[in-house]
Design an enzyme around this catalytic site. Structure first.
Site, short mmCIF file in Angstrom:
data_model
loop_
_atom_site.label_atom_id
_atom_site.label_comp_id
_atom_site.label_asym_id
_atom_site.label_seq_id
_atom_site.Cartn_x
_atom_site.Cartn_y
_atom_site.Cartn_z
N THR A 1 0.84 -1.32 0.06
CA THR A 1 -0.06 -0.01 0.07
C THR A 1 0.76 1.18 0.05
O THR A 1 1.88 1.25 0.54
CB THR A 1 -0.83 0.01 1.30
OG1 THR A 1 -1.55 1.43 1.34
CG2 THR A 1 0.08 -0.43 2.50
N CYS B 1 -1.66 4.96 -5.37
CA CYS B 1 -2.57 4.23 -4.50
C CYS B 1 -2.73 2.97 -5.26
O CYS B 1 -3.09 2.85 -6.47
CB CYS B 1 -3.83 4.83 -4.41
SG CYS B 1 -5.06 3.77 -3.55
#
Length: 232
Positions: free
Chosen positions: A83, A197
């Site tokens: 992430t 992202c």
């Protein structure tokens, strides 16, 4: 082959991409029935998201550091945090480990710099776009000029990530909103866009735009395979 450590679940939608890309890359490079050696712990993203909203980053760091230690104990030779946003606590996670952490922003920046690009647009969660832990690293350590969207556009980007992409909800209308924002950033001087992202690649791929995209999920996964298959 070294064992790749994955700290995933943030969200599981993008962690699944990591797993697939890594194994596809290993198969492509080694052939036959080869697959990657992977040790993975997947956390409950609900717990992390609550701490994000509350600004309890130290608690999030402690939770993730404990999970990362489990990955190390499972035999990982190095770790990937699957992430972008939670690289905010990467220093705390690295401090809890004796194996190296492959920083997603570094892997991405190295690919950008290698292509001679100086100015990039950054899309991600509000945490990634607004705080200095990510864009500051791109600027200070890699010499990149980083452009982020306007505040209203940042809210659109953030909402779609959490309310749609993390749930696997892929909408063409949202893709068009992202593409419109990307076009604005290109008009402001961005030579390329960082999909900062790991879920964004679920919505927008290179086929959707003429603007050069840097898919952080793929770049990070490919960096892991390169290290896993390297000698020494």
């Amino acid at each position: 082959m070294k064992t790749i450590g994955l700290l995933g679940g943030m969200s599981w939608e993008s962690t699944a991409l990591y797993y697939r890309i890594i194994n596809e890359q290993v198969k492509d490079q080694l052939g036959g029935l080869h697959s990657a050696r992977i040790a993975m712990v997947s956390v409950d993203f609900h717990d992390i998201e609550v701490l994000q909203k509350q600004g309890k980053w130290d608690e999030a760091a402690e939770l993730l550091a404990t999970s990362a230690q489990q990955v190390e104990k499972a035999g990982a030779d190095f770790l990937l945090i699957c992430t972008n946003t939670m690289h905010k606590v990467a220093p705390q996670i690295q401090a809890a480990l004796s194996i190296p952490l492959i920083h997603l922003a570094d892997a991405t920046a190295q690919r950008i710099v290698a292509q001679g690009i100086k100015t990039v647009g950054l899309l991600g969660t509000n945490f990634t776009m607004e705080q200095d832990f990510y864009k500051g690293r791109l600027t200070d350590q890699h010499g990149l000029n980083v452009i982020v969207p306007s505040e209203p556009d940042r809210q659109i980007i953030h909402r779609i990530i959490y309310e749609e992409l993390c749930l696997g909800d892929i909408k063409d209308s949202s893709r068009q909103q992202y593409l419109s924002i990307m076009n604005k950033m290109a008009a402001s001087g961005a030579e390329a866009i960082i999909e900062g992202c790991t879920e964004i690649t679920l919505l927008v791929q290179q086929q959707h735009t003429d603007i050069l995209l840097f898919d952080t999920t793929a770049i990070h996964a490919e960096a892991a395979v390169t290290l896993a298959l390297s000698q020494g």
